[in-house]
Design a protein around this motif. Sequence first.
Motif, PDB file in Angstrom:
ATOM      1  N   ALA A 138     -14.341  -6.901   8.679  1.00 17.46           N
ATOM      2  CA  ALA A 138     -15.217  -7.859   8.002  1.00 17.46           C
ATOM      3  C   ALA A 138     -15.095  -7.735   6.486  1.00 17.46           C
ATOM      4  O   ALA A 138     -15.068  -8.742   5.767  1.00 17.46           O
ATOM      5  CB  ALA A 138     -16.664  -7.642   8.441  1.00 17.46           C
ATOM      6  N   HIS A 139     -15.015  -6.507   5.993  1.00 19.57           N
ATOM      7  CA  HIS A 139     -14.884  -6.299   4.548  1.00 19.57           C
ATOM      8  C   HIS A 139     -13.547  -6.842   4.051  1.00 19.57           C
ATOM      9  O   HIS A 139     -13.475  -7.489   3.000  1.00 19.57           O
ATOM     10  CB  HIS A 139     -15.002  -4.806   4.240  1.00 19.57           C
ATOM     11  N   ARG A 140     -12.487  -6.606   4.792  1.00 18.30           N
ATOM     12  CA  ARG A 140     -11.169  -7.103   4.401  1.00 18.30           C
ATOM     13  C   ARG A 140     -11.157  -8.631   4.379  1.00 18.30           C
ATOM     14  O   ARG A 140     -10.642  -9.260   3.445  1.00 18.30           O
ATOM     15  CB  ARG A 140     -10.108  -6.582   5.369  1.00 18.30           C
ATOM     16  N   LEU A 141     -11.730  -9.242   5.388  1.00 18.88           N
ATOM     17  CA  LEU A 141     -11.754 -10.698   5.474  1.00 18.88           C
ATOM     18  C   LEU A 141     -12.596 -11.301   4.352  1.00 18.88           C
ATOM     19  O   LEU A 141     -12.223 -12.314   3.746  1.00 18.88           O
ATOM     20  CB  LEU A 141     -12.305 -11.119   6.839  1.00 18.88           C
ATOM     21  N   LEU A 142     -13.725 -10.666   4.041  1.00 18.90           N
ATOM     22  CA  LEU A 142     -14.606 -11.165   2.980  1.00 18.90           C
ATOM     23  C   LEU A 142     -13.881 -11.200   1.641  1.00 18.90           C
ATOM     24  O   LEU A 142     -13.923 -12.211   0.919  1.00 18.90           O
ATOM     25  CB  LEU A 142     -15.849 -10.275   2.890  1.00 18.90           C
ATOM     26  N   HIS A 143     -13.194 -10.127   1.302  1.00 20.75           N
ATOM     27  CA  HIS A 143     -12.551 -10.061  -0.011  1.00 20.75           C
ATOM     28  C   HIS A 143     -11.257 -10.861  -0.052  1.00 20.75           C
ATOM     29  O   HIS A 143     -10.910 -11.419  -1.098  1.00 20.75           O
ATOM     30  CB  HIS A 143     -12.296  -8.601  -0.392  1.00 20.75           C
ATOM     31  N   TYR A 144     -10.537 -10.926   1.041  1.00 18.45           N
ATOM     32  CA  TYR A 144      -9.313 -11.727   1.026  1.00 18.45           C
ATOM     33  C   TYR A 144      -9.655 -13.199   0.812  1.00 18.45           C
ATOM     34  O   TYR A 144      -9.055 -13.876  -0.028  1.00 18.45           O
ATOM     35  CB  TYR A 144      -8.533 -11.547   2.327  1.00 18.45           C
ATOM     36  N   CYS A 145     -10.619 -13.703   1.547  1.00 12.52           N
ATOM     37  CA  CYS A 145     -10.946 -15.125   1.451  1.00 12.52           C
ATOM     38  C   CYS A 145     -11.661 -15.460   0.148  1.00 12.52           C
ATOM     39  O   CYS A 145     -11.527 -16.569  -0.374  1.00 12.52           O
ATOM     40  CB  CYS A 145     -11.807 -15.537   2.644  1.00 12.52           C
ATOM     41  N   GLY A 146     -12.433 -14.518  -0.393  1.00 11.59           N
ATOM     42  CA  GLY A 146     -13.209 -14.810  -1.592  1.00 11.59           C
ATOM     43  C   GLY A 146     -12.518 -14.472  -2.893  1.00 11.59           C
ATOM     44  O   GLY A 146     -13.084 -14.706  -3.963  1.00 11.59           O
ATOM     45  N   SER A 147     -11.312 -13.934  -2.842  1.00 13.45           N
ATOM     46  CA  SER A 147     -10.611 -13.525  -4.058  1.00 13.45           C
ATOM     47  C   SER A 147      -9.626 -14.592  -4.508  1.00 13.45           C
ATOM     48  O   SER A 147      -9.171 -15.427  -3.720  1.00 13.45           O
ATOM     49  CB  SER A 147      -9.870 -12.200  -3.828  1.00 13.45           C
ATOM     50  N   ASP A 148      -9.296 -14.540  -5.787  1.00 12.46           N
ATOM     51  CA  ASP A 148      -8.304 -15.456  -6.349  1.00 12.46           C
ATOM     52  C   ASP A 148      -6.881 -14.926  -6.161  1.00 12.46           C
ATOM     53  O   ASP A 148      -5.933 -15.708  -6.131  1.00 12.46           O
ATOM     54  CB  ASP A 148      -8.562 -15.669  -7.844  1.00 12.46           C
ATOM     55  N   PHE A 149      -6.757 -13.601  -6.065  1.00 14.06           N
ATOM     56  CA  PHE A 149      -5.438 -12.989  -5.949  1.00 14.06           C
ATOM     57  C   PHE A 149      -5.498 -11.856  -4.930  1.00 14.06           C
ATOM     58  O   PHE A 149      -6.455 -11.082  -4.907  1.00 14.06           O
ATOM     59  CB  PHE A 149      -4.970 -12.406  -7.294  1.00 14.06           C
ATOM     60  N   LEU A 185      -7.979 -10.084 -14.780  1.00 13.58           N
ATOM     61  CA  LEU A 185      -8.020  -9.856 -13.343  1.00 13.58           C
ATOM     62  C   LEU A 185      -9.069  -8.781 -13.094  1.00 13.58           C
ATOM     63  O   LEU A 185      -8.955  -7.659 -13.597  1.00 13.58           O
ATOM     64  CB  LEU A 185      -6.661  -9.395 -12.822  1.00 13.58           C
ATOM     65  N   LEU A 186     -10.088  -9.129 -12.335  1.00  9.45           N
ATOM     66  CA  LEU A 186     -11.225  -8.232 -12.118  1.00  9.45           C
ATOM     67  C   LEU A 186     -11.184  -7.683 -10.701  1.00  9.45           C
ATOM     68  O   LEU A 186     -11.090  -8.438  -9.727  1.00  9.45           O
ATOM     69  CB  LEU A 186     -12.536  -8.981 -12.357  1.00  9.45           C
ATOM     70  N   LEU A 187     -11.264  -6.359 -10.598  1.00 11.27           N
ATOM     71  CA  LEU A 187     -11.369  -5.686  -9.310  1.00 11.27           C
ATOM     72  C   LEU A 187     -12.841  -5.355  -9.092  1.00 11.27           C
ATOM     73  O   LEU A 187     -13.378  -4.457  -9.737  1.00 11.27           O
ATOM     74  CB  LEU A 187     -10.524  -4.411  -9.307  1.00 11.27           C
ATOM     75  N   PRO A 188     -13.542  -6.066  -8.212  1.00  9.75           N
ATOM     76  CA  PRO A 188     -14.989  -5.857  -8.066  1.00  9.75           C
ATOM     77  C   PRO A 188     -15.317  -4.446  -7.600  1.00  9.75           C
ATOM     78  O   PRO A 188     -14.508  -3.766  -6.962  1.00  9.75           O
ATOM     79  CB  PRO A 188     -15.390  -6.908  -7.012  1.00  9.75           C
ATOM     80  N   HIS A 189     -16.531  -4.014  -7.935  1.00  7.68           N
ATOM     81  CA  HIS A 189     -17.003  -2.710  -7.465  1.00  7.68           C
ATOM     82  C   HIS A 189     -17.093  -2.724  -5.939  1.00  7.68           C
ATOM     83  O   HIS A 189     -17.594  -3.672  -5.338  1.00  7.68           O
ATOM     84  CB  HIS A 189     -18.370  -2.403  -8.074  1.00  7.68           C
ATOM     85  N   ALA A 190     -16.586  -1.663  -5.332  1.00  6.42           N
ATOM     86  CA  ALA A 190     -16.530  -1.563  -3.870  1.00  6.42           C
ATOM     87  C   ALA A 190     -15.739  -2.723  -3.276  1.00  6.42           C
ATOM     88  O   ALA A 190     -16.046  -3.212  -2.192  1.00  6.42           O
ATOM     89  CB  ALA A 190     -17.933  -1.505  -3.269  1.00  6.42           C
ATOM     90  N   GLY A 191     -14.708  -3.154  -4.014  1.00 10.01           N
ATOM     91  CA  GLY A 191     -13.881  -4.257  -3.543  1.00 10.01           C
ATOM     92  C   GLY A 191     -12.769  -3.780  -2.621  1.00 10.01           C
ATOM     93  O   GLY A 191     -12.788  -2.661  -2.092  1.00 10.01           O
ATOM     94  N   TYR A 192     -11.780  -4.650  -2.465  1.00  5.71           N
ATOM     95  CA  TYR A 192     -10.680  -4.369  -1.542  1.00  5.71           C
ATOM     96  C   TYR A 192      -9.523  -3.769  -2.331  1.00  5.71           C
ATOM     97  O   TYR A 192      -8.865  -4.447  -3.116  1.00  5.71           O
ATOM     98  CB  TYR A 192     -10.248  -5.656  -0.844  1.00  5.71           C
ATOM     99  N   ALA A 193      -9.290  -2.480  -2.143  1.00 10.89           N
ATOM    100  CA  ALA A 193      -8.169  -1.773  -2.768  1.00 10.89           C
ATOM    101  C   ALA A 193      -7.742  -0.685  -1.792  1.00 10.89           C
ATOM    102  O   ALA A 193      -8.376   0.361  -1.697  1.00 10.89           O
ATOM    103  CB  ALA A 193      -8.578  -1.180  -4.112  1.00 10.89           C
ATOM    104  N   ARG A 194      -6.691  -0.951  -1.059  1.00 11.15           N
ATOM    105  CA  ARG A 194      -6.224  -0.020  -0.024  1.00 11.15           C
ATOM    106  C   ARG A 194      -4.806   0.431  -0.343  1.00 11.15           C
ATOM    107  O   ARG A 194      -3.989  -0.343  -0.854  1.00 11.15           O
ATOM    108  CB  ARG A 194      -6.222  -0.704   1.347  1.00 11.15           C
ATOM    109  N   LEU A 195      -4.522   1.678  -0.039  1.00  9.56           N
ATOM    110  CA  LEU A 195      -3.150   2.146  -0.150  1.00  9.56           C
ATOM    111  C   LEU A 195      -2.251   1.294   0.741  1.00  9.56           C
ATOM    112  O   LEU A 195      -2.578   1.036   1.900  1.00  9.56           O
ATOM    113  CB  LEU A 195      -3.054   3.617   0.255  1.00  9.56           C
ATOM    114  N   TRP A 196      -1.124   0.867   0.177  1.00  5.03           N
ATOM    115  CA  TRP A 196      -0.243  -0.006   0.942  1.00  5.03           C
ATOM    116  C   TRP A 196       0.446   0.781   2.048  1.00  5.03           C
ATOM    117  O   TRP A 196       0.853   1.933   1.872  1.00  5.03           O
ATOM    118  CB  TRP A 196       0.812  -0.633   0.038  1.00  5.03           C
ATOM    119  N   SER A 197       0.553   0.136   3.186  1.00  5.53           N
ATOM    120  CA  SER A 197       1.292   0.680   4.320  1.00  5.53           C
ATOM    121  C   SER A 197       1.722  -0.505   5.178  1.00  5.53           C
ATOM    122  O   SER A 197       1.150  -1.600   5.071  1.00  5.53           O
ATOM    123  CB  SER A 197       0.426   1.642   5.140  1.00  5.53           C
TER     124      SER A 197
END
Length: 240
Positions: free
Chosen positions: A129-140, A212-224
């Motif tokens: 749910a968190h991933r979907l929220l930030h992917y859809c609501g982000s510009d990049f 480019l703003l990275l929101p607090h508690a936003g989506y930032a995951r190590l790539w894999s």
Amino acid sequence: MGGDGRYVLNGNWAVSPAGTYEAAGTRVVYTRATGPEETLRAAGPTSQDLLLQVLLQEPNPGIEFEFWLPRERYGPFQAQAQVLGWSPRQPQPREVEPQPLESPTVIPPRTPIPTPEPCPPCPDTRGRAHRLLHYCGSDFVFRARVLGRVRQAQETRYEVHVQLIYKNRSPLRALEYVWAPSRCPCPPLALHRDYLLAARRLISPDGTQDRLLLPHAGYARLWSPAEDSRVRLAARHCPL
């Protein structure tokens, strides 16, 4: 850039590592830290022109430079500099006159610098749910490697190399700055690691800043590869 039009370092949107480079018949020593300061030093003499280009995405911090001429060329150069209104540094004397001894200076005791409070733990941001929220609501949404980090007051600025773009509402450059609105960004990004980032575009009211703003508690995951598959799946569930 050398006289032949080829970049010696930091050309074509690529960041060069600190080190010694051959250019214009001399060796140029390039140093850079995580902050905005960069230094170029060359003993010379140079055999051709060197062109310095500056790319700015923030207010210009200024450029300081100095160079030395042979004594036989200094007089004509000084006359020309005076016509142009410059203030060249005077030649340094070869001998230093003895100075009278001064009384010892009393150094006041140092005031201890307060230690900043430790950063609190970041909230748990895992889950679909968190991933979907930030992917859809982000510009990049993009994959990037973190090259540098600078803390400025209550902000943290990351210098990143964009490697793969999943979503963008305007063009992204190969090198970008990503801002986190806190001295303790959540989640924190480690240097020289690849991340999947979801960022928003923030333009100041007067139009002078475009970030480019990275929101607090936003989506930032190590790539894999697994995270790559998850973010591609999230793209299919965003409302049109």
